[in-house]
Write an enzyme that holds these catalytic residues in place. Sequence first.
Site, mmCIF file in Angstrom:
data_model
loop_
_atom_site.group_PDB
_atom_site.id
_atom_site.type_symbol
_atom_site.label_atom_id
_atom_site.label_comp_id
_atom_site.label_asym_id
_atom_site.label_seq_id
_atom_site.Cartn_x
_atom_site.Cartn_y
_atom_site.Cartn_z
ATOM 1 N N THR A 69 0.827 -1.213 0.000
ATOM 2 C CA THR A 69 0.000 0.000 0.000
ATOM 3 C C THR A 69 0.856 1.256 0.000
ATOM 4 O O THR A 69 0.595 2.208 -0.754
ATOM 5 C CB THR A 69 -0.958 -0.004 1.198
ATOM 6 N N ASN A 94 -5.463 -9.168 -8.521
ATOM 7 C CA ASN A 94 -5.406 -9.725 -7.172
ATOM 8 C C ASN A 94 -6.638 -10.522 -6.791
ATOM 9 O O ASN A 94 -6.589 -11.358 -5.895
ATOM 10 C CB ASN A 94 -5.191 -8.610 -6.144
ATOM 11 N N GLY A 113 6.214 -7.838 1.076
ATOM 12 C CA GLY A 113 6.859 -9.005 1.647
ATOM 13 C C GLY A 113 5.920 -10.081 2.146
ATOM 14 O O GLY A 113 6.180 -11.268 1.983
ATOM 15 N N HIS A 114 4.796 -9.693 2.769
ATOM 16 C CA HIS A 114 3.960 -10.701 3.424
ATOM 17 C C HIS A 114 3.229 -11.593 2.434
ATOM 18 O O HIS A 114 2.653 -12.609 2.825
ATOM 19 C CB HIS A 114 2.973 -10.039 4.391
ATOM 20 N N THR A 146 14.076 6.073 9.773
ATOM 21 C CA THR A 146 15.003 4.999 10.109
ATOM 22 C C THR A 146 14.613 3.733 9.360
ATOM 23 O O THR A 146 13.460 3.305 9.407
ATOM 24 C CB THR A 146 14.988 4.730 11.627
ATOM 25 N N CYS A 151 -13.687 -4.470 1.965
ATOM 26 C CA CYS A 151 -14.489 -4.297 3.176
ATOM 27 C C CYS A 151 -14.200 -2.902 3.705
ATOM 28 O O CYS A 151 -13.150 -2.659 4.286
ATOM 29 C CB CYS A 151 -14.139 -5.362 4.208
#
Length: 391
Positions: A70, A148, A205-206, A242, A330
Amino acid sequence: MRHYLDHAATTPLRPEVRDAWLAASDTVGNASSTHGAGQDARRVLEEARERVAAVLESDPIEVVFTSGGTESINLALQGLWSARADETDAIVLPDAEHHATMDTVAALAARGANVRSVPVSTQARIDPLLFAERLPGAALATALIANNEVGTINDAATLSAAAASAGVPLHLDAVSALGHVPVSFRRLRGDAGAGVGLVALSVAGHKIAAPVGIGALVVARTARLEALLRGGAQQRGLRAGTQDVPGAVAFATALELAERERVSESVRLRALRDRLADGIRSRVPTAVLLGDPVDRLPGNVHVLFPGAVGESLLFLLDVAGVAASTGSACQAGVAEPSHVVIAMGRDEADARSVLRFTLGRTSTDADVDAVLAAIGDAYLRASGSGPASRS
C-alpha cells in the site's frame, strides 16, 4: 483442523525467513549513523538491498524499502503525480485495479486529476490497445501485472512498451504476481527513455512469506518522483525515516527462496488449483470459474456461486474449518460487491456471490479435500436451496 486457503491475503511466515529476521535484529545500530555500530547495520541493510535487486533485476540504488504494498503504491502514484509536468493532469487507470490504487487515484482526482479509465475484458484482462489509446498526454499510468482477485495475468511487457512509446511514466503493481510469475524490472523497462515507460514497480513481503510491514518500490534512476515522507535523505530522499534492517533482510531471504522455488511450486499449485476448481464445479454444477481459465496465477480459484451470498458462504466454510475470502473490499466493516467482478461485466448480485480460494507454499491435498467436503452443503444453505439450521 484449520485449512487456510487465503494466501493472496497473506501467507505464513517461513521458518528460514523468521530465523534471518531475528538474526538481523541482533545488529544494533541505526543504518544512518556514522559510528561503527551504525555502519554495521548499514552494511547488513545494503547487502539485503543488493539481494532484492538481484532477484528483481534492478540496480540496488533503485530499491526503496517501504512498509508494504500500500505504501509503495501510494509513493508511486502520489509521487509521480506531484512531480508531473504542469500541463498534464490525466491518470490512466484500468477498471479492475487493487483498492490501494483505486482509492489513491480517487484522492488525486479530488485534487484535480483527470482519470482516464480503461475497461477490462470479461476475464479482467487489460486490453493493451485500449490502454495505449488512453496514454497520449497523460501524467502517469498504472496497471496490475496480475489481478489480485481473479488471478488473470496481464501482458505487462506490452503495457510497459506502450507507455514508453507514448512518453508516459508507468507504475506496475506486482504485489500479487511476485513469487508466482517472472518479475524483472530491467526487462519490463526495456529501452524506455528517461522518466517514461516503467519507472516504478511495487512489491510486498507478506505475500511471499516475509513479515507484514516490509515491502519495496523499485524506482528507476531517471524517474521524476516526489517523496511522501520527509525528514531525512534516506533512500535517495524518496522515503525518509530509520530503515528497517531486519525487515529488509527477511524480505531478501523470502524473495530469494520464492524465486528459487517459483517454477516447481507453480507446477504443484496448478495441479492443486485445477483439482479444486474441477471439484467445486462437480459439486456445484452452476458454479462459474472467473478470470482466465489458463493464463492465471497458479494458486488462484475465484468462483461465482449464483444465488448465494458470498459472506454467507464464507461463514459456513469458516465453521467447517476452511478459511477463504470473498475477494471484495471491506470498507468500514461493510462488505461491498466486488468492483472487479462488476468491471468484468457482471451485475451486483454476481459481485456479491463470489469466493476466492488461494493456495500457497503450505497448501496440501488435505486443504482441497476440506473445501470439496464442505462446499456442496454450504452452497445449498447459502442459496436457500437446502435446510438451514439455527445458530
